[in-house]
Write an enzyme that holds these catalytic residues in place. Structure first.
Site, mmCIF file in Angstrom:
data_model
loop_
_atom_site.group_PDB
_atom_site.id
_atom_site.type_symbol
_atom_site.label_atom_id
_atom_site.label_comp_id
_atom_site.label_asym_id
_atom_site.label_seq_id
_atom_site.Cartn_x
_atom_site.Cartn_y
_atom_site.Cartn_z
ATOM 1 N N ASP A 315 0.825 -1.210 0.000
ATOM 2 C CA ASP A 315 0.000 0.000 0.000
ATOM 3 C C ASP A 315 0.864 1.267 0.000
ATOM 4 O OD1 ASP A 315 -2.629 1.307 0.394
ATOM 5 O OD2 ASP A 315 -1.747 1.949 2.290
ATOM 6 N N GLU A 368 1.198 -0.573 -5.112
ATOM 7 C CA GLU A 368 0.169 0.438 -5.353
ATOM 8 C C GLU A 368 0.916 1.767 -5.408
ATOM 9 O OE1 GLU A 368 -3.057 3.374 -3.820
ATOM 10 O OE2 GLU A 368 -1.726 2.396 -2.409
#
Length: 628
Positions: A315, A368
């Site tokens: 993330d 990401e």
């Protein structure tokens, strides 16, 4: 019997180098037998503490009963507590550098108390009997570059719930209850992988698991670490891969967590310009500190090696790469060259990905990353970051902007759907329609579509068809495959009752058809990174808002031609240019899969600047998927 568990000189040396990859087997709480007594061995890193003791249900939370001894110069404290048992709660009581009294959860704990409680729980992670040998053996040969990957992104606490009662106000399915239900759904639909959000322990439901306090503990919301392993094991036996969201970018300031761990900045940078995210109210890891890097890299290995997960989706990578991410002038410090690149985070990623992928062939590390940072999926030795795949946020933004438009205005925005092909081979991509796109007043995927309800369904089918034809792996968030109407909320289950309505049933079946076609034909996945395997037939038909292109199979057999019409205007006399004078078999249209298929013969008629073409009726919002 002599001492079994202890933090040795070698452990200390490797930890100080940032390469003690199995450190979670030493730090934390581990059942052990010492001097013929059963109990638990505890170890914690608190380099600037004045003193540390362990408190818990085994000693009435008495801060004086079980002091810990400092071993070596690195600042690890250890002790053995006879009679401490699996299931008991504990914390570390730390006298901080300035005399502070701190009660901290164990950073390496493998289980935690159910929120709102914040204590760690003793458990034994060594006693699970795995039954997924076949999967694990086959996994070594999995190559993401040439394999199908269609990922179903799931938030376990809100995928499906029990009816909420006074005794069970959350209604969560346990890991063991989730396993068969999730596997059944994923197999029926045709996804290859599940990506789970919010598995590492976190205090606040509303963070969806992106503010982690227990990196080594599967959240107790759904059960024990053994229960979590059962879920992974079960999915593997059903031939389903499992990816976890992983958050090495930042951590919350909760008093029981990593922040200010021994009264000083241990895991974070001491200077708030380096150690805090002003926007998120969280702490930033100190990636230059070997023990911190070790904590994170060993954590990635814990999930992959100890829990058998098949990959991590990392993330907020951009927030780690840029020192000035989300910061104004004066809120950040430049690197030694005066730039905004976080050199320590870059080094961390190279180290992380090399170790995880090098030790676990066939696993994936997915970034990401929302900027144009170069070589995210390039090899570390070529100065890339070493990820297997990267989320394609640019494609996602352009695709959604286009799909939201009234069909009349699409002709002026035709390039939004073609632009992504200009950079499609700069990285190895996953096309994502994730949870982030269906929250915070962004509307559900269906509600983003223009027009009356019927038109919304037709638009979405055409959009998904385009997505499944476009190079790149695929990811859909739960609910998008049957047309969830409301935005997603972590507090309630998906609106499964919608499947009582024909429109939603038909959309679900349509997505399932796409998923099955995607897996069946290597043309759609086997050469995602080969520019010669994609060819526009017509990328410039903006006036009619029609796109046509071919995907070529690595073997040359069963190539695919795709046509998508993004207006409500039917084209009964539509003609499409084709690469060869062959027969083209229609295997899917806007109604779904055609079991028999319909054959069209190419004739020598110029169209789309090609010598051969064939005509067929293209419906309003119609699509055609042909094999040749």
């Amino acid at each position: 019997m002599g001492k079994k568990l202890q933090f040795t000189e070698l452990d200390q040396y490797l930890f100080g180098q940032g390469t003690n990859y199995d450190i979670y087997r030493k730090l934390g709480a581990h059942p052990d037998t010492q001097n013929r007594k059963k109990g638990v061995y505890f170890a914690v890193w608190a380099p600037n503490a004045q003193a540390v003791s362990v408190v818990g249900e085994f000693n009435e939370w008495d801060t004086e009963k079980n002091p810990m001894k400092k071993v070596g110069p690195i600042g690890v404290y250890e002790t053995f507590v006879p009679g401490a048992k699996i299931g008991q709660l504990y914390k570390f009581y730390i006298t901080g550098a300035h005399g502070e009294e701190l009660y901290k959860a164990d950073p390496y704990a493998n289980a935690a108390e159910m929120r709102p409680g914040t204590a760690s729980r003793i458990t034994d992670i060594t006693n699970y009997k795995w039954k997924d040998d076949t999967w694990m053996k086959n996994r070594e040969n999995f190559d993401p570059d040439t394999s199908a990957m269609s990922i179903y992104e799931v938030h376990p606490g809100s995928w499906m719930k029990h009816p909420q009662t006074a005794e069970d106000e959350d209604g969560f399915y346990s890991y063991r209850e989730l396993a068969p239900k999730l596997a059944q759904y994923v197999k029926k639909m045709g996804y290859t992988h599940v990506e789970l959000m919010g598995i590492a322990e976190h205090p606040f439901d509303g963070s969806w698991g992106y503010q982690v306090t227990g990196y080594y503990a599967p959240t107790s919301r759904y059960g024990t670490p053994q229960d979590f392993k059962y879920l992974v094991d079960y999915l593997h036996r059903q031939k389903i891969g499992i990816i976890l969201d992983w958050v090495p970018a930042h951590f919350p300031k909760d008093a029981h967590g990593l922040a200010n761990f021994d009264g000083t900045a241990v895991y974070e940078h001491a200077d708030p310009r380096q150690g805090e995210h002003p926007d998120w109210g969280t702490k930033i890891y100190n990636y230059g500190r070997p023990e911190v890097k070790n904590f994170l890299i060993a954590n990635a290995l814990y999930w992959v090696e100890e829990c058998h997960v098949d990959g991590l989706r990392v993330d907020a990578v951009a927030s780690m790469l840029y020192l000035d991410y989300g910061k104004k002038d004066g809120e950040w410090i430049a690197n030694k060259y005066g730039g905004n690149k976080n050199l320590e985070a870059i080094e961390f990623f190279k180290h992380l990905n090399t170790v995880v992928l090098g030790r676990n062939h066939g696993t994936v590390m997915i970034a990401e990353e929302s900027t144009a940072w170069p070589m995210v999926t390039g090899k570390a030795e070529d100065d890339g970051l070493g990820f297997s795949l990267k989320w394609n946020m640019g494609w996602m933004n352009d695709f959604l902007e286009y799909m939201k438009l009234d069909p009349y205005f699409r002709k002026f925005n035709h390039n939004k759907m073609t632009f992504s092909m200009t950079y499609a081979y700069s990285e190895k991509y996953v096309l994502v329609l994730s949870h982030d796109e269906v929250v915070h007043l962004k509307c559900s995927m269906l509600e983003k579509m223009p027009g009356e309800l019927d038109d919304k369904f037709k638009n979405l089918k055409a959009g998904y068809t385009f997505m499944f034809g476009h190079p790149g792996k695929k990811l859909l968030f739960m609910g998008q495959d049957f047309g969830q109407l409301r935005e997603w909320s972590e507090a309630r289950e998906l609106d499964w009752y919608l499947l009582g309505e024909e429109n939603h049933q038909k959309l679900q079946q349509y997505v399932s058809d796409l998923l099955h076609i995607y897996r069946k034909y290597p043309a759609l996945y086997g050469a995602d990174n080969d520019p010669s395997a994609f060819e526009w037939i017509n990328a410039n038909d903006g006036d009619r808002s029609i796109f046509s292109f071919v995907r070529k199979s690595p073997t040359g057999r069963n190539n695919i031609l795709i046509v998508c019409n993004f207006t409500p205007v039917a084209r009964p006399d539509y003609r499409v240019g084709v690469p060869k004078k062959k027969q083209y078999k229609l295997i899917m249209d806007e109604q779904g899969l055609l079991p028999k298929g319909k054959v069209f013969k190419a004739e020598k008629k110029n169209c789309d600047n090609r010598e051969f073409s064939f005509a067929y009726p293209l419906e309003a919002y119609g699509v055609g998927v042909f094999t040749y």
